[in-house]
Design a protein around this motif. Structure first.
Motif, PDB file in Angstrom:
ATOM      1  N   ALA A 135      -3.688   1.768   8.620  1.00  0.00           N
ATOM      2  CA  ALA A 135      -3.324   1.013   8.049  1.00  0.00           C
ATOM      3  C   ALA A 135      -3.015   1.174   6.866  1.00  0.00           C
ATOM      4  O   ALA A 135      -2.255   0.647   5.512  1.00  0.00           O
ATOM      5  N   GLY A 136      -3.519   1.747   5.931  1.00  0.00           N
ATOM      6  CA  GLY A 136      -3.012   2.616   4.092  1.00  0.00           C
ATOM      7  C   GLY A 136      -1.665   3.170   4.848  1.00  0.00           C
ATOM      8  O   GLY A 136      -0.923   3.002   3.613  1.00  0.00           O
ATOM      9  N   ARG A 137      -1.507   3.432   5.438  1.00  0.00           N
ATOM     10  CA  ARG A 137       0.077   4.674   5.636  1.00  0.00           C
ATOM     11  C   ARG A 137       1.126   3.259   6.046  1.00  0.00           C
ATOM     12  O   ARG A 137       2.196   2.479   4.963  1.00  0.00           O
TER      13      ARG A 137
ATOM     14  N   GLN B 108     -11.842   0.683   5.886  1.00  0.00           N
ATOM     15  CA  GLN B 108     -10.976   0.641   5.210  1.00  0.00           C
ATOM     16  C   GLN B 108     -10.964   2.093   4.297  1.00  0.00           C
ATOM     17  O   GLN B 108     -12.441   2.362   4.007  1.00  0.00           O
ATOM     18  N   ASP B 109     -10.170   2.403   4.153  1.00  0.00           N
ATOM     19  CA  ASP B 109      -9.933   3.599   3.193  1.00  0.00           C
ATOM     20  C   ASP B 109      -9.097   3.432   1.568  1.00  0.00           C
ATOM     21  O   ASP B 109      -9.510   2.076   1.173  1.00  0.00           O
ATOM     22  N   SER B 110      -9.633   4.918   0.900  1.00  0.00           N
ATOM     23  CA  SER B 110      -9.225   4.292  -0.409  1.00  0.00           C
ATOM     24  C   SER B 110      -7.886   3.414  -0.494  1.00  0.00           C
ATOM     25  O   SER B 110      -7.667   2.905  -1.355  1.00  0.00           O
ATOM     26  N   TRP B 111      -7.136   4.031   0.164  1.00  0.00           N
ATOM     27  CA  TRP B 111      -5.160   2.999   0.328  1.00  0.00           C
ATOM     28  C   TRP B 111      -5.469   2.008   0.199  1.00  0.00           C
ATOM     29  O   TRP B 111      -4.539   0.663  -0.200  1.00  0.00           O
ATOM     30  N   CYS B 112      -6.067   1.473   1.257  1.00  0.00           N
ATOM     31  CA  CYS B 112      -6.265   0.227   2.169  1.00  0.00           C
ATOM     32  C   CYS B 112      -7.172  -0.837   0.649  1.00  0.00           C
ATOM     33  O   CYS B 112      -6.178  -1.974   0.113  1.00  0.00           O
TER      34      CYS B 112
ATOM     35  N   ARG C 206      -8.536   9.524  -5.574  1.00  0.00           N
ATOM     36  CA  ARG C 206      -8.045  10.792  -6.119  1.00  0.00           C
ATOM     37  C   ARG C 206      -7.205  11.396  -4.812  1.00  0.00           C
ATOM     38  O   ARG C 206      -7.226  11.205  -3.886  1.00  0.00           O
ATOM     39  N   ASP C 207      -6.495  12.730  -5.474  1.00  0.00           N
ATOM     40  CA  ASP C 207      -5.006  13.435  -3.831  1.00  0.00           C
ATOM     41  C   ASP C 207      -5.119  14.576  -4.785  1.00  0.00           C
ATOM     42  O   ASP C 207      -4.857  14.571  -5.562  1.00  0.00           O
ATOM     43  N   PRO C 208      -4.959  15.259  -4.203  1.00  0.00           N
ATOM     44  CA  PRO C 208      -5.148  17.202  -4.106  1.00  0.00           C
ATOM     45  C   PRO C 208      -4.077  17.126  -4.174  1.00  0.00           C
ATOM     46  O   PRO C 208      -3.323  18.932  -4.781  1.00  0.00           O
ATOM     47  N   GLU C 209      -2.639  16.576  -3.856  1.00  0.00           N
ATOM     48  CA  GLU C 209      -1.582  16.902  -4.093  1.00  0.00           C
ATOM     49  C   GLU C 209      -0.999  16.710  -4.708  1.00  0.00           C
ATOM     50  O   GLU C 209       0.309  17.363  -5.171  1.00  0.00           O
ATOM     51  N   VAL C 210      -1.664  15.544  -5.732  1.00  0.00           N
ATOM     52  CA  VAL C 210      -0.692  15.451  -6.967  1.00  0.00           C
ATOM     53  C   VAL C 210      -1.159  16.968  -8.126  1.00  0.00           C
ATOM     54  O   VAL C 210      -2.521  16.626  -8.609  1.00  0.00           O
ATOM     55  N   PRO C 211      -0.660  17.069  -8.783  1.00  0.00           N
ATOM     56  CA  PRO C 211      -0.888  17.704 -10.373  1.00  0.00           C
ATOM     57  C   PRO C 211      -1.856  17.283 -10.941  1.00  0.00           C
ATOM     58  O   PRO C 211      -3.002  18.596 -11.314  1.00  0.00           O
TER      59      PRO C 211
ATOM     60  N   TYR D 151      -2.088   5.885  -8.635  1.00  0.00           N
ATOM     61  CA  TYR D 151      -2.329   4.667  -8.395  1.00  0.00           C
ATOM     62  C   TYR D 151      -1.384   4.827  -7.634  1.00  0.00           C
ATOM     63  O   TYR D 151      -0.460   4.348  -7.930  1.00  0.00           O
ATOM     64  N   PRO D 152      -1.872   4.185  -6.452  1.00  0.00           N
ATOM     65  CA  PRO D 152      -0.960   3.916  -5.270  1.00  0.00           C
ATOM     66  C   PRO D 152      -0.119   2.297  -5.435  1.00  0.00           C
ATOM     67  O   PRO D 152       0.320   2.206  -5.433  1.00  0.00           O
ATOM     68  N   LEU D 153      -1.368   1.625  -6.376  1.00  0.00           N
ATOM     69  CA  LEU D 153      -0.487  -0.101  -6.602  1.00  0.00           C
ATOM     70  C   LEU D 153       1.555   0.414  -7.271  1.00  0.00           C
ATOM     71  O   LEU D 153       2.064  -0.009  -7.448  1.00  0.00           O
ATOM     72  N   LEU D 154       0.973   1.418  -8.643  1.00  0.00           N
ATOM     73  CA  LEU D 154       1.909   1.361  -9.401  1.00  0.00           C
ATOM     74  C   LEU D 154       3.173   2.346  -8.320  1.00  0.00           C
ATOM     75  O   LEU D 154       4.213   1.824  -8.946  1.00  0.00           O
TER      76      LEU D 154
END
Length: 462
Positions: free
Chosen positions: A50-52, A74-78, A136-141, A146-149
């Motif tokens: 659902a997040g994807r 729901q996860d954080s993306w949802c 929180r996402d360890p893949e970004v520096p 902020y997913p919405l932005l």
């Protein structure tokens, strides 16, 4: 042409846990996007999927603002991109959609804003109690995003942290829950840091914890192995035999030895080495960033109501509206000037429109919008070009009057009292006007700044 009921589609599996009749069902995203736009989407799939899907939908203009509910966990993306858990009844979905539609139709006859800031503020305003959530996402520096932005940015290059800070300065967004506090490289801004111990003398990394001995006879300090000779302890410097700890020798606090410069030391220095750019920093030289969630302010809601077009912004601009922080600072400065020089006098008027928020909710977006316009026009007749105004809540309105003493204040207050004539109509008769005033230097209190003054006056309006 508006429809009495929302067009609802289910994406994923059939919704079996609710009483919502499935109008149309899609199992393929391309088929959904190819179909006519639906008013409400129900995602019936695990949170990870659902997040994807939400990321794709919010990046697509057709479903950027539409109501999208998740029917399972729901996860954080949802949470960041969706509208929450799927309502159990069709009637509840219809009610929420009607509120959404009424607000959306205010945007230039149903056409959403084109600028990035307008898209974000509009998305928040279309939903009750919506937030810009940090994820929180360890893949970004920077460790957080902020997913919405990101979803609403389209092809624009946006620095989320800088943009959010700018929106707070404009008083359109307000800081919410503190999610985390991260330390970043002072050079490249990355949060991928490795904290390492280094030699306190030469800053070399090749150090080791090693027990050492201190000879009381000559004062020599060295690692323990250098004192061992044929199974007995001998000082390698003065060759005295060390028999009793405390009288012949002791163990010093220096537990570290540098293999580069042979120095002994108690505690190693700590360096923060950036894994992206490779530079080293002392920990106290790192940039500290607070990661927070954000939500709309009163000024942000006003901007949304005014449709984001230049005419409407100028319409409110003639009231010289300031954000809360800017108004506090300007008022504090005026108080400091008067407290020190006793002149020029200035006055402050506080207006509370009691029951305004409830009346606007009852009138609906369109009628409420028209009423706010008429109220603004009436206030504009009383506000001078040099006055400055602000709103602390939906019902509280403040006017600062430079170079205005008690007599001038009475004249302005008399003109503002005519605003109450707008509340004679039956549909807005629940609204009443309360007024409080302040004149400096006569009403000054010791050590009271702008924020405390507004709080004291606001308590008189409750």
């Amino acid at each position: 042409m508006s429809t009495p009921n929302p067009r609802i589609a289910v994406f994923g599996h059939k919704v079996s846990s609710s009483n919502i009749p499935e109008i149309e069902h899609f199992s393929d995203l391309s088929s959904l996007l190819a179909a006519p736009i639906f008013d409400v989407l129900l995602l019936d799939m695990p949170a990870a999927y659902a997040g994807r899907v939400l990321r794709k939908l919010r990046s697509t203009p057709a479903y950027r603002y539409q109501l999208v509910y998740c029917c399972r966990d729901q996860d954080s993306w949802c949470e960041a991109l969706g509208d929450g858990t799927c309502p159990a009844e069709t009637s509840e979905i219809k009610m929420l959609w009607e509120i959404w539609r009424e607000r959306f139709n205010l945007f230039r006859q149903g056409s959403a804003p084109e600028r990035f800031e307008g898209r974000v503020l509009s998305w928040l305003w279309l939903r009750a109690d919506a937030h810009v959530y940090a994820l929180r996402d360890p893949e970004v520096p920077q460790h957080y995003r902020y997913p919405l932005l990101e979803a609403l940015a389209d092809a624009e290059q946006v620095n989320p942290f800088v943009w959010l800070s700018l929106m707070v300065q404009h008083d359109w967004l307000e800081e919410g829950v503190l999610v985390d506090r991260v330390r970043l490289c002072s050079d490249c801004g990355s949060g991928r840091l490795n904290y390492i111990d280094v030699c306190a003398e030469c800053q070399a990394m090749d150090i080791s914890r090693q027990p050492s001995l201190h000879c009381f006879t000559c004062g020599h300090v060295g690692h323990q192995e250098s004192f061992l000779k044929d199974g007995v302890l001998l000082c390698p410097n003065c060759l005295n035999r060390l028999r009793h700890i405390g009288s012949d020798y002791d163990r010093p606090l220096e537990n570290y030895r540098c293999r580069s410069c042979q120095a002994f030391f108690v505690d190693a220095d700590v360096q923060a080495r950036c894994l992206d750019c490779g530079l080293s920093h002392a920990p106290d030289k790192l940039r500290i960033r607070e990661v927070r969630d954000f939500h709309l302010t009163e000024a942000g809601r006003f901007r949304c109501r005014q449709d984001f077009n230049d005419r409407s912004i100028d319409h409110f601009g003639r009231l010289n509206l300031l954000g809360g922080k800017d108004f506090f600072e300007l008022l504090t400065w005026q108080l400091q000037v008067v407290r020190r020089y006793k002149q020029p006098a200035f006055s402050l008027i506080g207006l509370r429109f009691v029951n305004l928020a409830g009346t606007l909710a009852r009138l609906g977006e369109h009628r409420g919008h028209a009423f706010i316009d008429s109220l603004t026009d009436r206030l504009k007749e009383s506000v001078r070009e040099t006055d400055r105004c602000s709103r602390s809540t939906e019902e509280f309105f403040w006017i600062m009057l430079p170079h205005t003493d008690g007599k001038g204040l009475e004249f302005v207050a008399q003109r503002l009292s005519q605003v109450a004539e707008l509340f004679s109509a039956p549909e807005v008769s629940d609204i009443s006007l309360r007024v409080v005033s302040f004149t400096a230097p006569g009403d000054l209190l010791e050590k009271e700044d702008g924020e405390l003054l507004l709080a004291r006056l606001a308590s008189e309006l409750i």
